[in-house]
Design a protein around this motif. Structure first.
Motif, short mmCIF file in Angstrom:
data_model
loop_
_atom_site.label_atom_id
_atom_site.label_comp_id
_atom_site.label_asym_id
_atom_site.label_seq_id
_atom_site.Cartn_x
_atom_site.Cartn_y
_atom_site.Cartn_z
N GLY A 176 -70.72 -56.16 35.68
CA GLY A 176 -71.49 -55.25 36.29
C GLY A 176 -72.77 -55.33 36.85
N SER A 177 -72.89 -56.96 36.28
CA SER A 177 -74.42 -56.90 37.40
C SER A 177 -74.31 -57.74 38.08
CB SER A 177 -74.98 -57.97 36.35
OG SER A 177 -74.37 -59.35 35.87
N ARG A 178 -72.72 -58.25 38.59
CA ARG A 178 -71.99 -59.11 39.90
C ARG A 178 -71.89 -57.82 40.90
NH1 ARG A 178 -67.27 -62.66 39.78
NH2 ARG A 178 -66.10 -60.79 39.84
N ASP A 179 -71.36 -56.60 40.15
CA ASP A 179 -69.85 -55.86 41.18
C ASP A 179 -70.36 -54.46 41.09
OD1 ASP A 179 -68.44 -58.19 42.15
OD2 ASP A 179 -67.73 -57.91 39.30
N GLY A 180 -71.93 -54.15 40.09
CA GLY A 180 -72.05 -52.86 39.83
C GLY A 180 -71.27 -52.09 38.76
N PHE A 181 -71.61 -50.82 38.69
CA PHE A 181 -71.00 -49.78 37.37
C PHE A 181 -69.96 -49.01 38.02
CE2 PHE A 181 -74.43 -52.45 35.46
CZ PHE A 181 -73.77 -52.85 34.73
N THR A 182 -70.07 -48.82 39.56
CA THR A 182 -68.41 -47.69 39.79
C THR A 182 -67.28 -47.72 39.13
OG1 THR A 182 -68.38 -48.62 41.72
CG2 THR A 182 -70.32 -47.62 41.70
N SER A 183 -66.95 -46.96 38.77
CA SER A 183 -65.05 -46.75 38.73
C SER A 183 -64.69 -46.76 40.10
CB SER A 183 -65.21 -45.12 38.73
OG SER A 183 -65.44 -44.23 39.52
N LEU A 216 -65.29 -56.09 27.67
CA LEU A 216 -66.76 -56.75 27.23
C LEU A 216 -67.90 -55.59 27.33
CD1 LEU A 216 -66.39 -60.20 26.46
CD2 LEU A 216 -65.48 -58.76 25.12
N ILE A 217 -68.76 -54.70 26.05
CA ILE A 217 -69.21 -54.09 26.86
C ILE A 217 -70.85 -54.82 25.87
CG2 ILE A 217 -70.72 -52.09 26.77
CD1 ILE A 217 -68.13 -50.90 27.29
N LYS A 218 -71.97 -54.61 26.48
CA LYS A 218 -72.91 -55.17 25.77
C LYS A 218 -74.25 -53.80 25.31
CE LYS A 218 -76.84 -57.04 24.28
NZ LYS A 218 -77.57 -56.13 24.39
N VAL A 219 -74.71 -53.74 24.35
CA VAL A 219 -75.15 -51.76 24.53
C VAL A 219 -76.26 -52.02 24.09
CG1 VAL A 219 -75.98 -49.97 22.59
CG2 VAL A 219 -73.29 -51.18 22.33
N LYS A 220 -77.10 -51.86 25.24
CA LYS A 220 -78.57 -51.41 25.86
C LYS A 220 -79.47 -51.18 24.22
CE LYS A 220 -82.16 -50.80 29.20
NZ LYS A 220 -82.12 -50.36 30.92
N GLY A 233 -71.59 -40.71 20.01
CA GLY A 233 -72.63 -40.11 21.11
C GLY A 233 -72.87 -41.20 21.81
N GLU A 234 -73.86 -40.84 23.06
CA GLU A 234 -73.72 -41.62 24.52
C GLU A 234 -74.40 -43.01 23.30
OE1 GLU A 234 -75.40 -38.75 26.85
OE2 GLU A 234 -73.55 -37.78 27.51
N PHE A 235 -74.22 -43.83 24.31
CA PHE A 235 -74.83 -45.43 24.23
C PHE A 235 -75.01 -45.41 25.86
CE2 PHE A 235 -70.78 -46.63 23.70
CZ PHE A 235 -70.59 -47.60 24.57
N ILE A 236 -76.08 -46.69 26.35
CA ILE A 236 -76.30 -46.90 27.46
C ILE A 236 -75.27 -48.32 27.68
CG2 ILE A 236 -77.65 -47.23 29.62
CD1 ILE A 236 -79.60 -45.33 28.23
N ILE A 237 -75.05 -48.48 28.59
CA ILE A 237 -74.62 -50.55 28.93
C ILE A 237 -75.33 -50.66 29.25
CG2 ILE A 237 -72.90 -51.59 29.96
CD1 ILE A 237 -70.46 -49.25 30.01
N GLU A 238 -75.74 -52.35 29.00
CA GLU A 238 -76.77 -52.33 29.17
C GLU A 238 -75.97 -54.28 30.37
OE1 GLU A 238 -78.48 -57.13 28.16
OE2 GLU A 238 -79.04 -55.58 26.93
N GLU A 239 -74.18 -54.49 29.99
CA GLU A 239 -73.99 -55.42 31.17
C GLU A 239 -72.22 -55.34 30.86
OE1 GLU A 239 -72.93 -56.69 33.65
OE2 GLU A 239 -73.50 -59.17 33.36
N TYR A 240 -70.87 -54.73 31.20
CA TYR A 240 -70.07 -54.64 30.48
C TYR A 240 -69.00 -56.07 31.76
CZ TYR A 240 -67.98 -52.01 34.51
OH TYR A 240 -67.08 -51.78 35.26
#
Length: 451
Positions: free
Chosen positions: A343-350, A366-370, A436-443
Motif C-alpha cells: 500500500g505504501s509503495r503502490d497505493g490502496f486502489t482496487s 497482510l493488513i496492519k490496522v491503524k 464494523g469498519e477499520f482503517i488500514i495503516e499498511e497492507y
C-alpha cells in the motif's frame, strides 16, 4: 636519536646469500629430479628460524671435526626455499609473480621452519587477496590447514565458509573425512546456516564413517555398538540443538538413537514435546542464528509470524502456543515470499490491486490496522481474479504475539482497500473482537514460492 638504515642492510645480506664464499652450511632441498643445493650461513639461520637453530644445534653435537654441515628438506621445493631464504636474509618477500598455490606452499614451509612472522602475514594475505582461489580448492586447503597447529586463521576461514555456505562446501568435500576438531568447531557455531535436523544427520553420518563396522540401522545395534558411537560423538553431542527439532523430527530421527544421549537430557526432550507445562533447563542451546534475508521483505510481520503462517499453509497446526519451549524451536521457513503489492509503495486502489495481483495463485494478504497493534490477513491458494477471491483461511495477530494468534477457515472482505469491514460471516472463528469498519495503516500481498 637512533636512525635505522634497514634498506642497505637488507641489500648487503642478500648479497651475502648470493656469494659463494664464507658459507658453512649446505642445504639440499627437493626431491629427484627437482633437487637443488643452497649455500648458507649457520649464524644467520640460527637467529632467524627456531627450527633451524634446533636442527643445527643437533648437527653441531654430532660434528666434532668442524666438517661442512649438510641438512636436507625433501618436502620443500627449491623454488619455495629460494623465496624463504631471501626472506630470512633480507626481510624481502615479493608475491607478485607467484600463483596462489605456490604462496600456500610458502606458508606451509614457513610454518615448518617456525617463521611465525611470515606465517601470520601469509595467512592474512591469502584470506584478503586469494579467498576465491581458496574456495575453489577448499577440500585441499581445509584438509591441509588442519594438519598444522599454527594455521589458525586459515582454519577459521574454512570454518567460516562452511558455516556460511555448507551446501556449497559439502559438494566439494567428503564430509566424513573432516577431522574431529574441524567438525566440532563447525557445529559449535551459532551461525551455522543449516537446519538442525541436517546437522544431526551429518554428525551421525560422520560417526558411522569413523567406524565402518557399525550397521547403518540403529535398530540392529547392540549396547556395545551404542557405546562405541557415543564415544565417537562425545565431543559433538553437546553442540546439537536437539530442542530445536520438531516433534516429528524428534520421533523419527532422535528417538532411535536415544541410548546415545544422557538419560536426563532425553527425558527433558521427551517432556518438551509431550508436556507444554514442563520447564526448560538453563543450559539448553538456543536455535542457530540462520539468516533469512531472502525470505520476506515486510513492514508488517516478522519471521516468527511467517513461520506460523507457513505451518498453517502446510497444515502443521500448532496445537498449543503456550509451550515453554516455543522460543527454543527452530523456525519453519520453507517458502520465499515475493512482494506483489504494498500500500505504501503502490497505493490502496482496487485498480492497482488487480493490475499487480490478478492471475497470481498462492498469495498471502497482510493488513496492519491503524491505531492498533493488530495484524489480520488471509491465505488464498487460488488465482485472484477481477471478481475477487476467497482465502483458504484467515488469521489475526495482536502485538505480533504468536501465542494468541487466531486462525479460521475461509473468510471474506469487501472491495474498499482504504477502509475495511469486518464481519463474522463465512468462516468458523472470530478473528477480531468487534464487527464494523477499520482503517488500514499498511497492507501487503505476497506470492508464496518454494525455496
Amino acid at each position: 636519536m637512533s636512525t635505522q638504515f634497514l634498506s642497505k642492510l637488507s641489500q648487503n645480506y642478500i648479497e651475502l646469500l648470493e656469494d659463494n664464499e664464507y658459507y658453512d652450511i649446505t642445504i639440499e632441498v627437493g626431491k629427484d629430479p627437482n633437487v637443488k643445493i643452497f649455500r648458507s650461513h649457520k649464524s644467520i639461520l640460527c637467529y632467524r628460524s627456531p627450527y633451524l637453530r634446533r636442527t643445527l644445534a643437533s648437527n653441531n653435537n654430532q660434528n666434532k671435526d668442524n666438517v661442512l654441515i649438510n641438512i636436507k628438506f625433501p618436502n620443500i621445493s627449491p623454488e619455495v626455499f629460494q623465496i624463504i631464504l631471501r626472506y630470512i636474509y633480507g626481510g624481502i618477500l615479493s608475491l607478485n609473480v607467484q600463483d596462489p598455490s605456490e604462496i600456500f606452499q610458502i606458508l606451509l614451509a614457513a610454518d615448518d621452519l617456525f617463521l611465525q612472522e611470515l606465517v601470520d602475514y601469509l595467512q592474512k594475505y591469502l584470506i584478503e587477496n586469494k579467498s576465491e582461489w581458496m574456495e575453489q580448492h577448499f577440500e585441499f586447503i581445509h584438509r591441509t590447514s588442519f594438519q598444522y597447529n599454527s594455521l589458525l586463521e586459515i582454519q577459521q576461514f574454512c570454518t567460516d565458509l562452511m558455516a556460511k555456505s555448507p551446501e556449497k562446501v559439502f559438494k566439494s568435500l567428503d564430509f566424513t573425512s573432516l577431522p574431529k576438531k574441524s567438525l566440532v568447531q563447525l557445529i559449535k557455531r551459532d551461525d551455522l546456516q543449516m537446519k538442525e535436523i541436517e546437522v544431526w544427520e551429518h554428525v551421525l553420518k560422520w560417526g558411522l564413517a569413523q567406524n565402518p563396522t557399525l550397521l547403518p540401522d540403529p535398530n540392529d545395534w547392540s549396547d556395545d555398538d551404542f557405546k562405541t558411537m557415543e564415544n565417537i560423538l562425545q565431543n559433538c553431542l553437546p553442540w546439537i540443538r536437539f530442542f530445536s527439532l520438531s516433534s516429528k523430527e524428534f520421533l523419527q530421527k532422535v528417538r532411535p538413537y536415544k541410548k546415545l544421549l544422557k538419560r536426563e537430557i532425553y527425558e527433558n526432550l521427551l517432556n518438551s514435546h509431550l508436556d507444554s507445562d514442563s520447564e526448560p533447563t538453563d543450559n539448553i542451546l538456543y536455535p542457530r542464528n540462520i539468516k533469512f534475508k531472502s525470505i520476506i521483505d515486510s513492514k508488517i510481520v516478522n519471521l516468527n509470524i511467517i513461520s506460523a503462517i507457513s505451518k498453517w499453509i502446510d497444515k502443521i497446526y500448532i496445537i498449543n502456543y503456550n509451550s515453554k519451549f516455543d522460543h527454543l524451536r527452530e523456525l519453519y521457513l520453507p517458502y520465499k515470499f515475493q512482494l506483489l503489492l504494498s500500500g505504501s509503495r503502490d497505493g490502496f486502489t482496487s485498480k492497482k490491486f488487480h493490475e499487480l495481483c490478478d492471475g497470481k495463485p498462492n498469495t498471502i494478504t497482510l493488513i496492519k490496522v491503524k491505531g492498533a497493534e493488530e495484524i489480520i490477513g488471509g491465505y488464498n491458494p487460488l488465482k485472484w481474479e477481477s471478481s475477487g477471491g476467497y482465502g483458504s483461511f484467515i488469521f489475526s495477530f495482536k502485538n505480533k504475539d504468536i501465542k494468541n494468534a487466531i486462525i479460521s477457515n475461509m473468510g471474506e472482505t469487501n472491495q474498499d482497500y482504504t477502509e475495511m469491514v469486518y464481519k463474522k460471516c463465512h468462516y468458523e472463528k472470530r478473528i477480531r473482537d468487534t464487527d464494523g469498519e477499520f482503517i488500514i495503516e499498511e497492507y501487503e500481498i505476497f506470492q508464496i514460492l518454494k525455496r
